[in-house]
Motif scaffolding. Sequence first.
Motif, PDB file in Angstrom:
ATOM      1  N   MET A   5       1.224  -0.758  -0.112  1.00 51.55           N
ATOM      2  CA  MET A   5       0.214   0.028   0.621  1.00 51.55           C
ATOM      3  C   MET A   5       0.855   0.773   0.525  1.00 51.55           C
ATOM      4  SD  MET A   5      -2.923   1.249   2.240  1.00 51.55           S
ATOM      5  CE  MET A   5      -4.266   0.310   1.961  1.00 51.55           C
ATOM      6  N   ALA A   6       1.434   1.257   1.097  1.00 43.41           N
ATOM      7  CA  ALA A   6       3.071   2.104   0.805  1.00 43.41           C
ATOM      8  C   ALA A   6       3.078   2.637  -0.387  1.00 43.41           C
ATOM      9  CB  ALA A   6       3.990   1.716   2.094  1.00 43.41           C
ATOM     10  N   GLN A   7       4.101   1.594  -0.641  1.00 49.34           N
ATOM     11  CA  GLN A   7       4.399   1.551  -2.430  1.00 49.34           C
ATOM     12  C   GLN A   7       3.322   2.204  -3.389  1.00 49.34           C
ATOM     13  OE1 GLN A   7       6.001  -2.327  -3.337  1.00 49.34           O
ATOM     14  NE2 GLN A   7       8.160  -1.702  -1.856  1.00 49.34           N
ATOM     15  N   THR A   8       2.047   1.855  -2.955  1.00 51.11           N
ATOM     16  CA  THR A   8       1.467   2.740  -4.472  1.00 51.11           C
ATOM     17  C   THR A   8       0.920   3.501  -4.057  1.00 51.11           C
ATOM     18  OG1 THR A   8       1.201  -0.824  -4.488  1.00 51.11           O
ATOM     19  CG2 THR A   8      -0.922   0.929  -5.669  1.00 51.11           C
ATOM     20  N   VAL A   9       0.256   3.610  -2.826  1.00 52.60           N
ATOM     21  CA  VAL A   9      -0.377   4.828  -3.038  1.00 52.60           C
ATOM     22  C   VAL A   9      -0.034   6.263  -1.721  1.00 52.60           C
ATOM     23  CG1 VAL A   9      -2.642   4.328  -3.781  1.00 52.60           C
ATOM     24  CG2 VAL A   9      -2.148   4.133  -1.529  1.00 52.60           C
ATOM     25  N   GLY A  10       0.913   5.270  -0.701  1.00 50.58           N
ATOM     26  CA  GLY A  10       1.269   6.601   0.053  1.00 50.58           C
ATOM     27  C   GLY A  10       0.933   6.197   1.558  1.00 50.58           C
ATOM     28  N   TRP A  11       0.209   5.079   1.545  1.00 45.31           N
ATOM     29  CA  TRP A  11      -1.095   5.133   2.743  1.00 45.31           C
ATOM     30  C   TRP A  11      -0.218   4.137   3.704  1.00 45.31           C
ATOM     31  CZ3 TRP A  11      -7.006   4.397   3.471  1.00 45.31           C
ATOM     32  CH2 TRP A  11      -7.297   5.734   3.104  1.00 45.31           C
ATOM     33  N   GLN A  12      -0.111   4.264   4.867  1.00 44.78           N
ATOM     34  CA  GLN A  12       0.138   3.474   6.059  1.00 44.78           C
ATOM     35  C   GLN A  12      -0.896   2.855   6.522  1.00 44.78           C
ATOM     36  OE1 GLN A  12       3.513   3.004   6.156  1.00 44.78           O
ATOM     37  NE2 GLN A  12       4.144   3.899   4.247  1.00 44.78           N
ATOM     38  N   ILE A  13      -0.715   1.595   5.973  1.00 50.66           N
ATOM     39  CA  ILE A  13      -2.276   1.034   6.837  1.00 50.66           C
ATOM     40  C   ILE A  13      -1.914   0.004   7.742  1.00 50.66           C
ATOM     41  CG2 ILE A  13      -3.988  -0.280   6.263  1.00 50.66           C
ATOM     42  CD1 ILE A  13      -4.098   2.566   5.596  1.00 50.66           C
ATOM     43  N   PRO A  14      -2.212  -0.174   8.417  1.00 50.44           N
ATOM     44  CA  PRO A  14      -1.841  -1.259  10.035  1.00 50.44           C
ATOM     45  C   PRO A  14      -2.265  -2.346   9.333  1.00 50.44           C
ATOM     46  CG  PRO A  14      -2.722   0.608  10.936  1.00 50.44           C
ATOM     47  CD  PRO A  14      -2.989   0.680   9.561  1.00 50.44           C
ATOM     48  N   LEU A  15      -2.269  -3.342   8.951  1.00 51.58           N
ATOM     49  CA  LEU A  15      -2.839  -4.532   8.814  1.00 51.58           C
ATOM     50  C   LEU A  15      -3.866  -5.366  10.091  1.00 51.58           C
ATOM     51  CD1 LEU A  15      -5.111  -6.026   6.557  1.00 51.58           C
ATOM     52  CD2 LEU A  15      -2.730  -7.033   5.858  1.00 51.58           C
ATOM     53  N   ALA A  16      -2.429  -5.646  10.653  1.00 49.67           N
ATOM     54  CA  ALA A  16      -2.260  -6.812  11.842  1.00 49.67           C
ATOM     55  C   ALA A  16      -3.445  -5.845  13.105  1.00 49.67           C
ATOM     56  CB  ALA A  16      -1.041  -6.872  12.620  1.00 49.67           C
ATOM     57  N   GLU A  17      -3.574  -4.808  12.923  1.00 51.04           N
ATOM     58  CA  GLU A  17      -4.394  -4.039  14.106  1.00 51.04           C
ATOM     59  C   GLU A  17      -5.799  -3.712  13.395  1.00 51.04           C
ATOM     60  OE1 GLU A  17      -1.634  -2.670  13.098  1.00 51.04           O
ATOM     61  OE2 GLU A  17      -0.162  -1.619  14.828  1.00 51.04           O
ATOM     62  N   LEU A  18      -6.268  -3.569  12.120  1.00 49.58           N
ATOM     63  CA  LEU A  18      -7.791  -3.830  11.641  1.00 49.58           C
ATOM     64  C   LEU A  18      -8.161  -4.676  11.502  1.00 49.58           C
ATOM     65  CD1 LEU A  18      -6.919  -1.297   8.668  1.00 49.58           C
ATOM     66  CD2 LEU A  18      -7.612  -0.274  10.284  1.00 49.58           C
ATOM     67  N   LYS A  19      -6.913  -6.285  11.418  1.00 50.71           N
ATOM     68  CA  LYS A  19      -8.393  -7.432  11.430  1.00 50.71           C
ATOM     69  C   LYS A  19      -9.277  -7.883  13.038  1.00 50.71           C
ATOM     70  CE  LYS A  19      -4.825 -10.382  12.328  1.00 50.71           C
ATOM     71  NZ  LYS A  19      -3.976 -11.953  11.683  1.00 50.71           N
ATOM     72  N   ARG A  20      -8.292  -7.008  13.538  1.00 51.36           N
ATOM     73  CA  ARG A  20      -8.719  -6.836  14.784  1.00 51.36           C
ATOM     74  C   ARG A  20     -10.477  -5.973  15.135  1.00 51.36           C
ATOM     75  NH1 ARG A  20      -7.944 -11.148  16.098  1.00 51.36           N
ATOM     76  NH2 ARG A  20      -8.462 -11.489  18.216  1.00 51.36           N
ATOM     77  N   TRP A  21      -9.611  -4.646  15.162  1.00 49.23           N
ATOM     78  CA  TRP A  21     -10.434  -3.815  15.165  1.00 49.23           C
ATOM     79  C   TRP A  21     -11.647  -4.068  14.539  1.00 49.23           C
ATOM     80  CZ3 TRP A  21      -6.260   0.787  13.055  1.00 49.23           C
ATOM     81  CH2 TRP A  21      -5.721   1.062  14.627  1.00 49.23           C
ATOM     82  N   VAL A  22     -11.910  -4.553  13.184  1.00 49.66           N
ATOM     83  CA  VAL A  22     -12.840  -4.673  12.732  1.00 49.66           C
ATOM     84  C   VAL A  22     -13.999  -5.807  13.548  1.00 49.66           C
ATOM     85  CG1 VAL A  22     -12.046  -6.610  10.887  1.00 49.66           C
ATOM     86  CG2 VAL A  22     -14.235  -5.239  10.188  1.00 49.66           C
ATOM     87  N   LEU A  23     -13.370  -6.685  14.576  1.00 49.92           N
ATOM     88  CA  LEU A  23     -14.114  -7.506  15.451  1.00 49.92           C
ATOM     89  C   LEU A  23     -14.311  -6.368  16.656  1.00 49.92           C
ATOM     90  CD1 LEU A  23     -12.148 -10.484  15.063  1.00 49.92           C
ATOM     91  CD2 LEU A  23     -13.688 -10.174  13.606  1.00 49.92           C
ATOM     92  N   GLY A  24     -14.532  -5.389  16.326  1.00 48.99           N
ATOM     93  CA  GLY A  24     -14.340  -4.585  17.847  1.00 48.99           C
ATOM     94  C   GLY A  24     -13.659  -4.825  18.910  1.00 48.99           C
ATOM     95  N   LEU A  25     -12.432  -5.562  18.929  1.00 48.55           N
ATOM     96  CA  LEU A  25     -11.498  -5.436  19.788  1.00 48.55           C
ATOM     97  C   LEU A  25     -10.159  -5.016  18.951  1.00 48.55           C
ATOM     98  CD1 LEU A  25     -10.813  -9.282  18.708  1.00 48.55           C
ATOM     99  CD2 LEU A  25     -12.342  -7.844  20.688  1.00 48.55           C
ATOM    100  N   ARG A  26      -9.841  -4.428  20.775  1.00 46.26           N
ATOM    101  CA  ARG A  26      -8.404  -3.157  20.603  1.00 46.26           C
ATOM    102  C   ARG A  26      -7.052  -4.393  20.505  1.00 46.26           C
ATOM    103  NH1 ARG A  26      -8.669  -1.638  26.701  1.00 46.26           N
ATOM    104  NH2 ARG A  26      -9.293  -4.001  26.994  1.00 46.26           N
ATOM    105  N   ALA A  27      -5.680  -3.509  19.061  1.00 46.36           N
ATOM    106  CA  ALA A  27      -5.317  -4.525  19.175  1.00 46.36           C
ATOM    107  C   ALA A  27      -4.082  -4.924  20.057  1.00 46.36           C
ATOM    108  CB  ALA A  27      -4.162  -3.606  17.534  1.00 46.36           C
ATOM    109  N   ASP A  28      -2.944  -5.752  20.044  1.00 45.63           N
ATOM    110  CA  ASP A  28      -2.255  -5.345  21.069  1.00 45.63           C
ATOM    111  C   ASP A  28      -0.442  -5.088  20.346  1.00 45.63           C
ATOM    112  OD1 ASP A  28      -1.129  -7.131  19.491  1.00 45.63           O
ATOM    113  OD2 ASP A  28      -1.457  -9.597  20.116  1.00 45.63           O
TER     114      ASP A  28
END
Length: 204
Positions: free
Chosen positions: A120-143
Amino acid sequence: MPHPIRVLAALSILFLAACATTRPPVRQPGDAVTLGLQEERERSLADTDHWTLEGRLSVASDKDSGSGSLSWRQDGDRYEFVVRGPVTGRTFRLTGGPAGAELEGLDGGTRRGPDAETLMAQTVGWQIPLAELKRWVLGLRADTGPADIAFGADRLPSRLVQDGWTVDYRQWDTVRQPAMPSRVFAERPPYKVRLSIESWSFGR
């Protein structure tokens, strides 16, 4: 160079239900009761890493915006995000795991990277924390670090602030137990992601 918003739609899966409960405009700081309930919820979902969600995705920045249908499959460390544009019908598919990530559907062919975040960073310059997002979408805090969490009148998470992102939980499916998010807004200026989840399924 592919159009940025098309890649955002394909990669921002990180982040709008028949049985969903409308979220009240309440954000109460966590107390012993609500934080205890959240810890119990997080323990019950700690090993939930095989699931699929279907829904709609909308992404925006200060320069552009777009939307499409979304299918997100999480299979342990592996993932597959498929986004289909509502007008063009064009499909973008992001897959990956510990060995790397691939994005299909772009002009110029498949793009590859060591992981989704780097791709993502190479393609559009976004810094997206995928490991956190897969917890956030479940309604959980990431570790991955401290999190500030607030709750609605229903004692379910209403807002989560972590790693520079603000995640608002606008609706929950309270028929399912434990309750699952069905409308999630995430923002880290200038980026906004809105996810409407129509269905959850769990298991391999």
